[in-house]
Design an enzyme around this catalytic site. Structure first.
Site, PDB file in Angstrom:
ATOM      1  N   ARG A  23      -5.096  14.393  65.218  1.00  0.00           N
ATOM      2  CA  ARG A  23      -4.499  12.883  65.762  1.00  0.00           C
ATOM      3  C   ARG A  23      -4.299  12.707  66.937  1.00  0.00           C
ATOM      4  NH1 ARG A  23      -4.515  13.287  60.619  1.00  0.00           N
ATOM      5  NH2 ARG A  23      -2.304  14.154  60.581  1.00  0.00           N
ATOM      6  N   GLY A  47      -9.793  17.316  68.902  1.00  0.00           N
ATOM      7  CA  GLY A  47     -11.272  17.417  68.298  1.00  0.00           C
ATOM      8  C   GLY A  47     -11.976  16.954  69.297  1.00  0.00           C
ATOM      9  N   ASN A  65     -17.856  10.041  55.249  1.00  0.00           N
ATOM     10  CA  ASN A  65     -16.702  10.073  56.030  1.00  0.00           C
ATOM     11  C   ASN A  65     -16.623   9.142  57.214  1.00  0.00           C
ATOM     12  OD1 ASN A  65     -14.606  11.131  57.545  1.00  0.00           O
ATOM     13  ND2 ASN A  65     -15.163  13.401  57.710  1.00  0.00           N
ATOM     14  N   ILE A  73     -16.260  22.612  63.954  1.00  0.00           N
ATOM     15  CA  ILE A  73     -15.214  22.050  64.824  1.00  0.00           C
ATOM     16  C   ILE A  73     -14.124  21.712  63.742  1.00  0.00           C
ATOM     17  CG2 ILE A  73     -16.055  19.675  64.714  1.00  0.00           C
ATOM     18  CD1 ILE A  73     -15.374  19.575  67.608  1.00  0.00           C
ATOM     19  N   PHE A  74     -12.659  22.435  64.202  1.00  0.00           N
ATOM     20  CA  PHE A  74     -11.633  22.372  63.429  1.00  0.00           C
ATOM     21  C   PHE A  74     -10.498  22.330  64.305  1.00  0.00           C
ATOM     22  CE2 PHE A  74      -8.589  24.506  60.676  1.00  0.00           C
ATOM     23  CZ  PHE A  74      -8.499  23.579  59.457  1.00  0.00           C
ATOM     24  N   VAL A  75      -9.498  21.699  63.877  1.00  0.00           N
ATOM     25  CA  VAL A  75      -8.177  21.592  64.612  1.00  0.00           C
ATOM     26  C   VAL A  75      -7.177  21.803  63.474  1.00  0.00           C
ATOM     27  CG1 VAL A  75      -6.551  20.199  65.722  1.00  0.00           C
ATOM     28  CG2 VAL A  75      -8.904  20.306  66.472  1.00  0.00           C
ATOM     29  N   GLY A  78      -6.334  13.915  69.663  1.00  0.00           N
ATOM     30  CA  GLY A  78      -7.415  13.994  70.874  1.00  0.00           C
ATOM     31  C   GLY A  78      -7.951  15.417  70.968  1.00  0.00           C
ATOM     32  N   TYR A  99     -17.456   9.746  66.185  1.00  0.00           N
ATOM     33  CA  TYR A  99     -18.576  10.161  66.846  1.00  0.00           C
ATOM     34  C   TYR A  99     -19.007   8.993  67.789  1.00  0.00           C
ATOM     35  CZ  TYR A  99     -17.617  14.477  63.969  1.00  0.00           C
ATOM     36  OH  TYR A  99     -17.136  15.727  63.574  1.00  0.00           O
TER      37      TYR A  99
END
Lengths: 235, 235
Positions: free
Chosen positions: A168, A172, A199, A160-162, A170, A206
């Protein structure tokens, strides 16, 4: 007894602010199924992820290899195998679109400031219905997994990548939630992914989304020569 | 100076050992693709695994649910989705058999003692070519996963299980190696599975097979109500 109050100062001239332009600070987002036309963007996104994780030495993906494995001829229907959702952004609303397998998820974000995207040119969407302002901002790749105890499939999220300038906000969470919603819709039992134990921000994020972190399980991986060695032996 | 030694006792009569009967202590094994006919055995094996792991409270699988999800009508070809290898054992050799997708792996084990299987009746094989002496001893369930960095599929092993009376004979290794060999044959990049961090014997065993244990990654799981909550929201 208080002294007589001095006369009040003259009221300042009212400052007339321009009406905020709703479209100026609104970012429209769309999550849709990726197609073979999106491979050049997916390739760049995976490479950015490798740079972010400082794992470029492990990065071997080429656009041709991604096309062949993610979008082969006679590919099975989405969700039955490797599936990619692409996140797109635009300053104007997306047109309504139809897909027999997945109705794109639309949402608008209201931002204090417009986002400066230094890679806008490189990430112009290849969607057939996209105008020049539609930009690819991220992706999620997932595929079915299976729980024998539940006798039900689920989804495993591999990546999963933005892109950095869109973080920051929302986005993701929207990508992850799109996978979870699809799993729930299909009656699947669970959605799983992995996180690095140091992390702590990701773990907190999560957990806020309702996920449990399983502390005791460790991943085992057989790869490279150690894997190929099994091709010729019958242990 | 030592006293004169007493005369030696008469030599014992030689004990004549019967020639070992090769077939008596030989166990023939076969790993083959499971079919819908094997579901009753797969269900019992999964239940035994839940008992072994003390996780029967999580066990919800029924034979009907396993059939519907593992062997649906119009199921995709083996290895493209959820796939089960079944381990069978017999005191006589297996007949040659053909399968367009997977040639069964045969091996014979030489044992000091024959194995007493207290559940022989319950685990008689349902294979069409099996005689009454063919017994199901274990299984492995796996499915494709994907590495974006490699741009290659791999296999993920969800479960691997050998019934108690057949353990410590290398049969688990044979099941794992059968998956690894299939991955190598298909040009896949890796085989992955998980292990509990306190299960040092299993970790040692996997490392001896060439696997790396990844210490930093943790599994995240979204399930039950927390998953279903995503069906109705657009986060």
């Amino acid at each position: 007894m208080a002294a007589a109050a001095p006369p009040p100062p003259p009221a300042p001239a009212p400052i007339t602010l321009p009406e905020p332009t709703p479209s100026g600070h609104t970012l429209f987002t769309r999550i849709r199924l990726a197609t073979a036309e999106d491979v050049p963007h997916i390739h760049k996104l995976i490479h950015q992820m490798a740079v972010f994780e400082r794992l470029t030495d492990l990065f071997q993906a080429t656009p041709a290899a991604l096309s062949a494995t993610l979008f082969p001829p006679n590919a099975p229907p989405p969700f039955t195998s490797f599936t990619v959702f692409l996140l797109e952004l635009c300053t104007s609303p997306f047109p309504p679109s139809q897909n027999p397998h997945f109705t794109p998820r639309l949402k608008s974000l209201h931002l204090d400031l417009p986002i400066h995207d230094p890679e806008k040119e490189a990430f112009r969407s290849n969607a057939s219905d996209a105008n020049d302002d539609v930009i690819v901002g991220g992706f999620v790749l997932f595929f079915p997994n299976y729980s024998t105890f539940l006798a039900k499939p689920g989804f495993y999220i591999e990546d999963i990548f933005v892109r950095e300038c869109y973080r920051r906000k929302g986005l993701g969470k929207m990508l992850l939630s799109a996978v979870a919603a699809q799993a729930a819709k299909m009656g699947y039992g669970r959605v799983e992914w992995v996180v690095l134990d140091w992390n702590v921000n990701a773990i907190k994020f999560y957990e806020q989304m309702g996920a449990q972190i399983l502390p005791e399980w460790r991943i085992c991986r057989l790869t490279g020569e150690a894997l190929r060695a099994h091709a010729h032996v019958n242990l």
